[in-house]
Scaffold this motif. Sequence first.
Motif, PDB file in Angstrom:
ATOM      1  N   GLY A  45      -8.246  15.276 -10.064  1.00  0.00           N
ATOM      2  CA  GLY A  45      -8.064  14.495 -11.710  1.00  0.00           C
ATOM      3  C   GLY A  45      -8.451  13.047 -12.012  1.00  0.00           C
ATOM      4  N   PRO A  46      -8.918  12.872 -12.892  1.00  0.00           N
ATOM      5  CA  PRO A  46      -8.680  12.081 -13.729  1.00  0.00           C
ATOM      6  C   PRO A  46      -7.150  10.855 -14.046  1.00  0.00           C
ATOM      7  N   ALA A  47      -6.767  11.662 -13.561  1.00  0.00           N
ATOM      8  CA  ALA A  47      -5.116  10.453 -13.851  1.00  0.00           C
ATOM      9  C   ALA A  47      -4.747  10.644 -12.382  1.00  0.00           C
ATOM     10  N   ILE A  48      -5.002  11.830 -11.442  1.00  0.00           N
ATOM     11  CA  ILE A  48      -5.116  11.001 -10.220  1.00  0.00           C
ATOM     12  C   ILE A  48      -5.799   9.894  -9.381  1.00  0.00           C
ATOM     13  N   ILE A  49      -7.561   9.540 -10.726  1.00  0.00           N
ATOM     14  CA  ILE A  49      -8.229   8.361  -9.886  1.00  0.00           C
ATOM     15  C   ILE A  49      -7.757   7.564 -10.134  1.00  0.00           C
ATOM     16  N   ILE A  50      -7.203   7.639 -11.730  1.00  0.00           N
ATOM     17  CA  ILE A  50      -6.222   6.305 -12.008  1.00  0.00           C
ATOM     18  C   ILE A  50      -5.494   5.874 -11.456  1.00  0.00           C
ATOM     19  N   VAL A  51      -4.628   6.597 -11.127  1.00  0.00           N
ATOM     20  CA  VAL A  51      -3.866   5.608 -10.594  1.00  0.00           C
ATOM     21  C   VAL A  51      -3.834   5.050  -8.943  1.00  0.00           C
ATOM     22  N   CYS A  52      -4.286   5.892  -8.818  1.00  0.00           N
ATOM     23  CA  CYS A  52      -5.163   5.618  -7.369  1.00  0.00           C
ATOM     24  C   CYS A  52      -5.663   4.109  -7.313  1.00  0.00           C
ATOM     25  N   GLY A  53      -6.221   4.496  -8.167  1.00  0.00           N
ATOM     26  CA  GLY A  53      -7.342   2.803  -8.018  1.00  0.00           C
ATOM     27  C   GLY A  53      -6.192   1.978  -8.442  1.00  0.00           C
ATOM     28  N   ILE A  54      -5.085   2.133  -9.543  1.00  0.00           N
ATOM     29  CA  ILE A  54      -4.405   0.826  -9.431  1.00  0.00           C
ATOM     30  C   ILE A  54      -3.682   0.506  -9.150  1.00  0.00           C
ATOM     31  N   THR A  55      -2.970   1.578  -8.452  1.00  0.00           N
ATOM     32  CA  THR A  55      -2.152   1.397  -7.004  1.00  0.00           C
ATOM     33  C   THR A  55      -2.439   0.640  -5.979  1.00  0.00           C
ATOM     34  N   GLY A  56      -4.248   1.367  -6.211  1.00  0.00           N
ATOM     35  CA  GLY A  56      -4.734  -0.087  -5.136  1.00  0.00           C
ATOM     36  C   GLY A  56      -5.030  -1.006  -5.053  1.00  0.00           C
ATOM     37  N   LEU A  57      -5.647  -1.454  -6.115  1.00  0.00           N
ATOM     38  CA  LEU A  57      -5.755  -2.682  -7.145  1.00  0.00           C
ATOM     39  C   LEU A  57      -4.713  -4.015  -7.029  1.00  0.00           C
ATOM     40  N   TYR A  58      -3.707  -3.060  -6.630  1.00  0.00           N
ATOM     41  CA  TYR A  58      -2.382  -4.461  -6.799  1.00  0.00           C
ATOM     42  C   TYR A  58      -2.450  -4.427  -5.120  1.00  0.00           C
ATOM     43  N   LEU A  68       0.505  -1.045  -0.028  1.00  0.00           N
ATOM     44  CA  LEU A  68      -0.398   0.291  -0.276  1.00  0.00           C
ATOM     45  C   LEU A  68       0.837   1.221  -0.411  1.00  0.00           C
ATOM     46  N   TRP A  69       2.564   1.392   0.133  1.00  0.00           N
ATOM     47  CA  TRP A  69       2.806   2.303   0.207  1.00  0.00           C
ATOM     48  C   TRP A  69       2.982   3.342  -1.165  1.00  0.00           C
ATOM     49  N   PRO A  70       2.891   2.849  -2.050  1.00  0.00           N
ATOM     50  CA  PRO A  70       2.275   3.601  -3.660  1.00  0.00           C
ATOM     51  C   PRO A  70       1.252   3.884  -3.398  1.00  0.00           C
ATOM     52  N   VAL A  71       0.169   3.159  -3.019  1.00  0.00           N
ATOM     53  CA  VAL A  71      -1.034   4.112  -3.243  1.00  0.00           C
ATOM     54  C   VAL A  71      -0.915   5.045  -2.214  1.00  0.00           C
ATOM     55  N   ALA A  72      -0.443   5.261  -1.084  1.00  0.00           N
ATOM     56  CA  ALA A  72      -1.249   6.418   0.085  1.00  0.00           C
ATOM     57  C   ALA A  72      -0.224   7.862  -0.588  1.00  0.00           C
ATOM     58  N   PRO A  73       0.717   8.093  -0.971  1.00  0.00           N
ATOM     59  CA  PRO A  73       1.016   9.326  -1.791  1.00  0.00           C
ATOM     60  C   PRO A  73      -0.565   9.592  -2.263  1.00  0.00           C
ATOM     61  N   PHE A  74      -0.884   9.047  -3.172  1.00  0.00           N
ATOM     62  CA  PHE A  74      -2.303   9.150  -4.462  1.00  0.00           C
ATOM     63  C   PHE A  74      -3.730   8.860  -3.215  1.00  0.00           C
ATOM     64  N   LEU A  75      -4.006   8.694  -2.967  1.00  0.00           N
ATOM     65  CA  LEU A  75      -4.914   8.318  -2.103  1.00  0.00           C
ATOM     66  C   LEU A  75      -4.569   9.495  -1.274  1.00  0.00           C
ATOM     67  N   ALA A  76      -3.602  10.697  -0.655  1.00  0.00           N
ATOM     68  CA  ALA A  76      -3.729  11.597   0.635  1.00  0.00           C
ATOM     69  C   ALA A  76      -4.032  12.965  -1.155  1.00  0.00           C
ATOM     70  N   MET A  77      -3.843  12.999  -2.123  1.00  0.00           N
ATOM     71  CA  MET A  77      -4.137  13.683  -3.680  1.00  0.00           C
ATOM     72  C   MET A  77      -5.135  13.491  -3.732  1.00  0.00           C
ATOM     73  N   LEU A  78      -5.870  12.575  -4.101  1.00  0.00           N
ATOM     74  CA  LEU A  78      -7.240  12.330  -3.896  1.00  0.00           C
ATOM     75  C   LEU A  78      -8.409  12.958  -3.385  1.00  0.00           C
ATOM     76  N   GLN A  79      -7.826  12.540  -1.483  1.00  0.00           N
ATOM     77  CA  GLN A  79      -8.586  13.466  -1.195  1.00  0.00           C
ATOM     78  C   GLN A  79      -7.915  15.235  -0.845  1.00  0.00           C
ATOM     79  N   ALA A  80      -7.187  15.873  -0.880  1.00  0.00           N
ATOM     80  CA  ALA A  80      -7.121  16.668  -1.229  1.00  0.00           C
ATOM     81  C   ALA A  80      -7.529  18.256  -2.172  1.00  0.00           C
ATOM     82  N   GLN A  81      -7.931  17.210  -2.913  1.00  0.00           N
ATOM     83  CA  GLN A  81      -7.835  17.413  -4.764  1.00  0.00           C
ATOM     84  C   GLN A  81      -9.319  17.457  -4.586  1.00  0.00           C
ATOM     85  N   SER A  82     -10.490  19.157  -4.886  1.00  0.00           N
ATOM     86  CA  SER A  82     -11.168  18.208  -5.458  1.00  0.00           C
ATOM     87  C   SER A  82     -12.011  20.113  -6.287  1.00  0.00           C
TER      88      SER A  82
END
Length: 176
Positions: free
Chosen positions: A124-137, A107-121
């Motif tokens: 962006g779609p790139a953050i959502i996609i990368v967060c989803g891919i790293t989260g699935l892994y 889960l180390w790779p997903v943590a920064p993208f999750l924080a970015m996902l929560q901070a931005q409102s």
Amino acid sequence: MNYPAAMTRLARLDPTGVRQLPLNHLPWICMFHVSILGLIYGGTAAWLSRDMLLGQGLLKLTLAGIPVAFLMHAGAALFIWVFLKALGGNASFLTAYFTLGVAAISLWPVAPFLAMLQAQSPPGPAIIIVCGITGLYGLAVTAKMIQHAFELSFVRMVIALSVAVLYIGCFLYLWI
């Protein structure tokens, strides 16, 4: 087997290397992995909110990620243990706790993208996609670790993990 070799096998979705590690090392590995996960998440959240904090409390916010990670880790371990026990899993709560802690390295790779996902409102779609891919892994590695530790069939593991993820997801949705 040594720690780097076991973690390399785990990263390749092969949890058998973890079982070859000395049993008394698992709590330390668990604490290390969850602490680093908290630092990554807290550090990213602090970095993203540095303008709001005006230089005050960045270290405190970074370090606040550690108890948050342990709280989420303990809650997830409890929920997963309950659902896996209901389906015939044969492991104790501490086995679930340490297993999830060791798998937290994925889960180390997903943590920064999750924080970015929560901070931005809105995010962006790139953050959502990368967060989803790293989260699935991370979910795949965790699922393999859980299946291996609880000695469940693939179908039972998928059912229990699906219910646990749904339950935890609803809980987090209400929390945020």
